[in-house]
Design a protein around this motif. Sequence first.
Motif, PDB file in Angstrom:
ATOM      1  N   ARG A   1      -1.745  -1.683   2.102  1.00 58.48           N
ATOM      2  CA  ARG A   1      -2.234  -2.596   1.088  1.00 58.48           C
ATOM      3  C   ARG A   1      -3.585  -2.152   0.525  1.00 58.48           C
ATOM      4  N   VAL A   2      -3.617  -2.020  -0.792  1.00 63.12           N
ATOM      5  CA  VAL A   2      -4.828  -1.639  -1.517  1.00 63.12           C
ATOM      6  C   VAL A   2      -4.971  -2.561  -2.714  1.00 63.12           C
ATOM      7  N   GLU A   3      -6.095  -3.239  -2.817  1.00 57.08           N
ATOM      8  CA  GLU A   3      -6.306  -4.190  -3.907  1.00 57.08           C
ATOM      9  C   GLU A   3      -5.146  -5.182  -3.996  1.00 57.08           C
ATOM     10  N   ARG A   4      -4.730  -5.688  -2.830  1.00 55.04           N
ATOM     11  CA  ARG A   4      -3.663  -6.680  -2.673  1.00 55.04           C
ATOM     12  C   ARG A   4      -2.267  -6.104  -2.876  1.00 55.04           C
ATOM     13  N   PHE A   5      -2.132  -4.854  -3.274  1.00 57.01           N
ATOM     14  CA  PHE A   5      -0.821  -4.248  -3.500  1.00 57.01           C
ATOM     15  C   PHE A   5      -0.369  -3.464  -2.269  1.00 57.01           C
ATOM     16  N   LEU A   6       0.924  -3.602  -1.954  1.00 58.25           N
ATOM     17  CA  LEU A   6       1.571  -2.788  -0.926  1.00 58.25           C
ATOM     18  C   LEU A   6       2.898  -2.295  -1.488  1.00 58.25           C
ATOM     19  N   ILE A   7       3.174  -1.000  -1.331  1.00 56.29           N
ATOM     20  CA  ILE A   7       4.386  -0.415  -1.907  1.00 56.29           C
ATOM     21  C   ILE A   7       5.092   0.431  -0.846  1.00 56.29           C
ATOM     22  N   ASN A   8       6.393   0.234  -0.732  1.00 55.86           N
ATOM     23  CA  ASN A   8       7.247   1.074   0.105  1.00 55.86           C
ATOM     24  C   ASN A   8       8.460   1.481  -0.718  1.00 55.86           C
ATOM     25  N   ALA A   9       8.886   2.718  -0.582  1.00 58.59           N
ATOM     26  CA  ALA A   9      10.040   3.194  -1.342  1.00 58.59           C
ATOM     27  C   ALA A   9      10.813   4.208  -0.513  1.00 58.59           C
ATOM     28  N   THR A  10      12.144   4.183  -0.651  1.00 62.47           N
ATOM     29  CA  THR A  10      13.005   5.161   0.010  1.00 62.47           C
ATOM     30  C   THR A  10      14.063   5.638  -0.982  1.00 62.47           C
ATOM     31  N   PHE A  11      14.413   6.888  -0.855  1.00 59.81           N
ATOM     32  CA  PHE A  11      15.507   7.466  -1.630  1.00 59.81           C
ATOM     33  C   PHE A  11      16.300   8.365  -0.692  1.00 59.81           C
ATOM     34  N   ALA A  12      17.619   8.180  -0.661  1.00 63.11           N
ATOM     35  CA  ALA A  12      18.432   8.903   0.315  1.00 63.11           C
ATOM     36  C   ALA A  12      19.662   9.506  -0.348  1.00 63.11           C
ATOM     37  N   TYR A  13      19.970  10.715   0.088  1.00 62.36           N
ATOM     38  CA  TYR A  13      21.236  11.366  -0.265  1.00 62.36           C
ATOM     39  C   TYR A  13      22.029  11.562   1.022  1.00 62.36           C
ATOM     40  N   GLN A  14      23.306  11.163   1.002  1.00 58.83           N
ATOM     41  CA  GLN A  14      24.122  11.275   2.208  1.00 58.83           C
ATOM     42  C   GLN A  14      25.526  11.722   1.856  1.00 58.83           C
TER      43      GLN A  14
ATOM     44  N   ASN B   1      15.581   2.216  -2.495  1.00 61.14           N
ATOM     45  CA  ASN B   1      14.938   0.903  -2.429  1.00 61.14           C
ATOM     46  C   ASN B   1      13.472   1.049  -2.814  1.00 61.14           C
ATOM     47  N   LEU B   2      12.980   0.075  -3.536  1.00 60.99           N
ATOM     48  CA  LEU B   2      11.564   0.017  -3.896  1.00 60.99           C
ATOM     49  C   LEU B   2      11.074  -1.395  -3.629  1.00 60.99           C
ATOM     50  N   ASN B   3      10.101  -1.527  -2.740  1.00 59.15           N
ATOM     51  CA  ASN B   3       9.537  -2.830  -2.395  1.00 59.15           C
ATOM     52  C   ASN B   3       8.083  -2.884  -2.847  1.00 59.15           C
ATOM     53  N   ILE B   4       7.767  -3.862  -3.700  1.00 61.85           N
ATOM     54  CA  ILE B   4       6.408  -4.046  -4.210  1.00 61.85           C
ATOM     55  C   ILE B   4       5.940  -5.434  -3.783  1.00 61.85           C
TER      56      ILE B   4
ATOM     57  N   LEU C   1      13.736  -3.841  -5.241  1.00 57.23           N
ATOM     58  CA  LEU C   1      14.673  -3.233  -6.180  1.00 57.23           C
ATOM     59  C   LEU C   1      15.540  -2.249  -5.395  1.00 57.23           C
ATOM     60  N   SER C   2      16.853  -2.393  -5.491  1.00 51.65           N
ATOM     61  CA  SER C   2      17.757  -1.529  -4.743  1.00 51.65           C
ATOM     62  C   SER C   2      18.893  -1.062  -5.636  1.00 51.65           C
ATOM     63  N   PHE C   3      19.368   0.152  -5.377  1.00 47.55           N
ATOM     64  CA  PHE C   3      20.490   0.687  -6.146  1.00 47.55           C
ATOM     65  C   PHE C   3      21.332   1.589  -5.251  1.00 47.55           C
ATOM     66  N   THR C   4      22.602   1.740  -5.609  1.00 47.93           N
ATOM     67  CA  THR C   4      23.495   2.695  -4.960  1.00 47.93           C
ATOM     68  C   THR C   4      24.309   3.399  -6.039  1.00 47.93           C
ATOM     69  N   SER C   5      24.881   4.520  -5.690  1.00 46.86           N
ATOM     70  CA  SER C   5      25.673   5.289  -6.649  1.00 46.86           C
ATOM     71  C   SER C   5      27.156   4.961  -6.577  1.00 46.86           C
TER      72      SER C   5
ATOM     73  N   ASP D   1      15.680  -8.506  -5.941  1.00 45.98           N
ATOM     74  CA  ASP D   1      15.442  -9.727  -5.171  1.00 45.98           C
ATOM     75  C   ASP D   1      13.955 -10.061  -5.249  1.00 45.98           C
ATOM     76  N   LEU D   2      13.650 -11.352  -5.397  1.00 45.86           N
ATOM     77  CA  LEU D   2      12.263 -11.784  -5.576  1.00 45.86           C
ATOM     78  C   LEU D   2      11.936 -12.873  -4.562  1.00 45.86           C
ATOM     79  N   ARG D   3      10.723 -12.796  -4.010  1.00 44.65           N
ATOM     80  CA  ARG D   3      10.280 -13.792  -3.026  1.00 44.65           C
ATOM     81  C   ARG D   3       8.847 -14.205  -3.323  1.00 44.65           C
ATOM     82  N   LEU D   4       8.632 -15.518  -3.412  1.00 48.37           N
ATOM     83  CA  LEU D   4       7.304 -16.092  -3.590  1.00 48.37           C
ATOM     84  C   LEU D   4       7.021 -16.986  -2.392  1.00 48.37           C
ATOM     85  N   ASP D   5       5.898 -16.766  -1.707  1.00 44.82           N
ATOM     86  CA  ASP D   5       5.618 -17.565  -0.514  1.00 44.82           C
ATOM     87  C   ASP D   5       4.121 -17.814  -0.369  1.00 44.82           C
ATOM     88  N   LYS D   6       3.806 -18.861   0.383  1.00 45.91           N
ATOM     89  CA  LYS D   6       2.417 -19.210   0.657  1.00 45.91           C
ATOM     90  C   LYS D   6       2.322 -19.703   2.102  1.00 45.91           C
ATOM     91  N   THR D   7       1.270 -19.277   2.779  1.00 46.14           N
ATOM     92  CA  THR D   7       1.061 -19.625   4.183  1.00 46.14           C
ATOM     93  C   THR D   7      -0.081 -20.622   4.314  1.00 46.14           C
TER      94      THR D   7
END
Length: 295
Positions: free
Chosen positions: A67-80, A123-126, A148-152, A190-196
Amino acid sequence: EIGFTQQIGDFASFDITGYYKDIQDQVVYDQQFTNVAAGSPYGSYYVLKNGDFATTKGLELTFNMRRVERFLINATFAYQDAQGTGSYPNSNRGIVGAPLDGVTIFKPQYISPLEYNNKLRGNLNIDYRFGINDGGPILDQLGLSALLSFTSGHPFTRGVGGPDLEGDARDRQPIEPLNSSTTPATFQVDLRLDKTFNITEKLNLNIYVYVINLFDALNIQNVFLRTGTTDDDGFLSNPQLGGPLIQTYGPRYEELYKAINIDYYQQWQNAAGLTTTPFFYGPPRQIRLGLRLEY
């Protein structure tokens, strides 16, 4: 499996991993014979046993950013690339059920692409989130994340005959090499809004709104094998099958057939107890409101 990790600055890393898997003793459908000649009162019966094998090789790319400036990003790309002798336990049910001479079962073990394989997947998670004592009383511990997710798509075999997707293959005949066609690509957000809220020092309450398939995308998971589509099973469009019935009973028959066998296909398959029938479509838009206690 072999991999390599490279750090990018002080807040991110990049991984690349290659792998090769040799999978043996997967479940397969077979027939167990009894020695009737020796006086056994029991006939042959069908069993599930270990027998199929598969090989899987692929490459996976991963990006992780803390997390940097409130942003966190994870992404994966796979070939199988997954190939083997059977995609599911009932793959050779038709062969087992039709012995050559009434006794001998011919079970060829051909290597072909496996139906459940997606060659490309990503997959891309922001995530954007306010921390504790950050942003004032309203924005404090409020977060918004998007996946954000996709398949071929996955392989399937075009054929003529019965439309059964994962059942007995004796009522259909392939018109191309095994699993040489591919279902359409899929994409979903898919979108998620939450508060603790801090209830006590060790107990938190998280309230969230979770939207699955935000844009209500119609993601095709499986298709009719005769046509390669989800809106035509190849019966009415075949002049030797449904054509004469339409001429006899008119357009009302066509409307009724589509309502039952196309639009209601999944429901009557489930009602008939055919729980292995694959779903044609991915999940529609769903909105969920939930509470979660964290301690």
